[in-house]
Scaffold this motif. Sequence first.
Motif, mmCIF file in Angstrom:
data_model
loop_
_atom_site.group_PDB
_atom_site.id
_atom_site.type_symbol
_atom_site.label_atom_id
_atom_site.label_comp_id
_atom_site.label_asym_id
_atom_site.label_seq_id
_atom_site.Cartn_x
_atom_site.Cartn_y
_atom_site.Cartn_z
ATOM 1 N N ALA A 256 0.942 -1.307 -0.044
ATOM 2 C CA ALA A 256 0.050 0.021 0.032
ATOM 3 C C ALA A 256 1.057 1.283 -0.012
ATOM 4 C CB ALA A 256 -1.007 0.023 1.034
ATOM 5 N N LEU A 257 2.245 1.192 -0.050
ATOM 6 C CA LEU A 257 2.915 2.188 0.190
ATOM 7 C C LEU A 257 3.864 2.347 -1.052
ATOM 8 C CD1 LEU A 257 4.199 1.739 3.829
ATOM 9 C CD2 LEU A 257 2.545 3.629 2.945
ATOM 10 N N ALA A 258 4.465 3.735 -1.436
ATOM 11 C CA ALA A 258 5.469 3.951 -2.599
ATOM 12 C C ALA A 258 6.323 4.982 -1.976
ATOM 13 C CB ALA A 258 4.608 4.296 -3.749
ATOM 14 N N ALA A 259 7.593 4.603 -2.557
ATOM 15 C CA ALA A 259 8.720 5.848 -2.248
ATOM 16 C C ALA A 259 9.200 6.320 -3.341
ATOM 17 C CB ALA A 259 10.014 5.023 -1.619
ATOM 18 N N VAL A 260 9.052 7.857 -3.389
ATOM 19 C CA VAL A 260 9.552 8.594 -4.516
ATOM 20 C C VAL A 260 10.988 8.754 -4.533
ATOM 21 C CG1 VAL A 260 9.063 10.782 -5.533
ATOM 22 C CG2 VAL A 260 7.130 9.782 -4.526
ATOM 23 N N VAL A 261 11.668 8.358 -5.339
ATOM 24 C CA VAL A 261 12.978 8.314 -5.508
ATOM 25 C C VAL A 261 13.571 9.013 -6.770
ATOM 26 C CG1 VAL A 261 13.247 6.356 -3.918
ATOM 27 C CG2 VAL A 261 13.476 6.151 -6.571
ATOM 28 N N GLY A 262 14.898 9.418 -6.598
ATOM 29 C CA GLY A 262 15.523 9.798 -7.882
ATOM 30 C C GLY A 262 16.941 9.602 -7.821
ATOM 31 N N ALA A 263 17.491 9.883 -8.844
ATOM 32 C CA ALA A 263 19.059 9.485 -9.005
ATOM 33 C C ALA A 263 19.950 10.403 -8.089
ATOM 34 C CB ALA A 263 19.558 9.878 -10.221
ATOM 35 N N ALA A 264 20.747 9.642 -7.194
ATOM 36 C CA ALA A 264 21.533 10.668 -6.145
ATOM 37 C C ALA A 264 22.710 11.105 -6.553
ATOM 38 C CB ALA A 264 21.854 9.481 -4.647
ATOM 39 N N PRO A 265 23.053 12.161 -6.239
ATOM 40 C CA PRO A 265 24.529 12.694 -6.661
ATOM 41 C C PRO A 265 25.556 11.951 -6.072
ATOM 42 C CG PRO A 265 23.524 14.019 -5.024
ATOM 43 C CD PRO A 265 22.493 13.092 -5.065
ATOM 44 N N GLU A 266 26.513 11.897 -7.078
ATOM 45 C CA GLU A 266 27.764 11.045 -6.549
ATOM 46 C C GLU A 266 28.286 11.630 -5.267
ATOM 47 O OE1 GLU A 266 32.145 9.597 -8.284
ATOM 48 O OE2 GLU A 266 30.847 10.673 -9.682
ATOM 49 N N VAL B 174 19.852 8.257 1.322
ATOM 50 C CA VAL B 174 20.412 7.784 0.172
ATOM 51 C C VAL B 174 20.433 6.255 0.407
ATOM 52 C CG1 VAL B 174 22.376 7.272 -1.293
ATOM 53 C CG2 VAL B 174 21.680 9.497 -1.007
ATOM 54 N N LEU B 175 19.648 5.273 -0.397
ATOM 55 C CA LEU B 175 19.739 3.935 -0.273
ATOM 56 C C LEU B 175 20.483 3.495 -1.674
ATOM 57 C CD1 LEU B 175 16.436 3.130 1.240
ATOM 58 C CD2 LEU B 175 18.535 3.178 2.173
ATOM 59 N N GLU B 176 21.257 2.273 -1.440
ATOM 60 C CA GLU B 176 21.987 1.849 -2.503
ATOM 61 C C GLU B 176 21.328 1.367 -3.863
ATOM 62 O OE1 GLU B 176 24.710 -1.375 -1.836
ATOM 63 O OE2 GLU B 176 23.201 -2.195 -0.206
ATOM 64 N N ASP B 177 20.255 0.839 -3.655
ATOM 65 C CA ASP B 177 19.536 0.208 -5.005
ATOM 66 C C ASP B 177 17.981 0.118 -4.253
ATOM 67 O OD1 ASP B 177 19.537 -1.958 -3.283
ATOM 68 O OD2 ASP B 177 21.249 -2.956 -4.263
ATOM 69 N N GLU B 178 17.248 -0.424 -5.662
ATOM 70 C CA GLU B 178 15.845 -0.739 -5.418
ATOM 71 C C GLU B 178 15.597 -1.693 -4.124
ATOM 72 O OE1 GLU B 178 12.229 -1.528 -8.170
ATOM 73 O OE2 GLU B 178 13.604 -0.672 -8.852
ATOM 74 N N PRO B 179 16.213 -2.840 -4.308
ATOM 75 C CA PRO B 179 15.947 -3.741 -3.143
ATOM 76 C C PRO B 179 16.120 -3.199 -1.903
ATOM 77 C CG PRO B 179 17.212 -4.929 -4.834
ATOM 78 C CD PRO B 179 17.369 -3.440 -5.203
ATOM 79 N N ARG B 180 16.942 -2.194 -1.616
ATOM 80 C CA ARG B 180 17.007 -1.761 -0.169
ATOM 81 C C ARG B 180 15.936 -0.848 0.207
ATOM 82 N NH1 ARG B 180 18.764 -4.126 3.070
ATOM 83 N NH2 ARG B 180 19.913 -2.689 4.532
ATOM 84 N N VAL B 181 15.261 -0.128 -1.118
ATOM 85 C CA VAL B 181 14.057 0.612 -0.852
ATOM 86 C C VAL B 181 12.792 -0.319 -0.630
ATOM 87 C CG1 VAL B 181 12.307 2.321 -2.009
ATOM 88 C CG2 VAL B 181 15.014 2.508 -2.377
#
Length: 324
Positions: free
Chosen positions: A37-47, A86-93
């Motif tokens: 029932a939840l969604a996280a809004v994410v974008g590309a993190a700066p280096e 910042v999270l490292e990838d989609e599985p962590r989200v």
Amino acid sequence: MTELLVFAVVPAGSIDCAALADADGLPPGLRAITVGALAAVVGAAPEGGLKGRERGALLPWLLASQRVMERLLAKAPVLPVALGTVLEDEPRVHHMLNHGAGVLQAAFDTLGGRFEMDLSVRWTPEAAQARRLAGGAPPSRAAAEGDAALRDDPLTAERQEVRRRVVERLRTAARDLVVTEPTEADGIVSLALLVDRGADGAVVEALEALDAEFGGELMFRLVGPMPPYSFASVQVHLTAAAAVRDARAELGVAPDAGPEAVKTAYRRALRRVHPDLVHQEATAIEAAEGDDADGFLALSAAYRILQAEEMPVSLRRQQEPQSA
């Protein structure tokens, strides 16, 4: 691999991130990652992420994040995530949403469709000048926190009484509020107000009543609507997947070990390092010496990492000063 900057949590299906992608002034790669029932809004993190950057380098991201929140709040309830998360990838989200669902859903149940409005109340320039001529400048935050002579100043007492009446009036117009000290010398009080959608008119009416009550001597600056930053900012405690694997190895637990198994393994490992540590966890580092101390720190760090795997999020409410 591009890390993900996490902006907010919203109800699943409530927003169309395609409409946000590559929009002017918004961060790159905006999308929604949905779990249940939840969604996280994410974008590309700066280096290198955002933490530790100088203010000049951070400002564009602050403004972009604010635009994201404005767009989201226009469509759905929003739980803001602490800036720079910042999270490292989609599985962590996915892990964050899955294991943090109880905390996050409870926040949505409590906040519902409510939003934040921030209010600062000050003397008008004319009122402030009159008070300076009558006996000194209106007390600043530093004066309010200073010695007893300053706190007992009649102008400080007047400010406290005006503040009390302002807060009392606004309590009837908002679901909740957070009171903080003003930073300006002519400031009276700063408030974060939690307001129902469509009920911001009650706040305006309260301010109009205060304006009449104080004969136009007060100035009000009202900002919003905004996500409820002051009432429920999401703090994410997850580390990288590699650190989780190392923590499991440190404690000798399997990938599917539950909280009780992790706790048991932690206590068993502590006994190997130092028999007294199990009974002195609050002062364990003082009881340990040399290699024992290093071992305790490593075990404790591993335990905290695995605890966060089960409880990956918490909610932070802005703290009010003791004098509030």
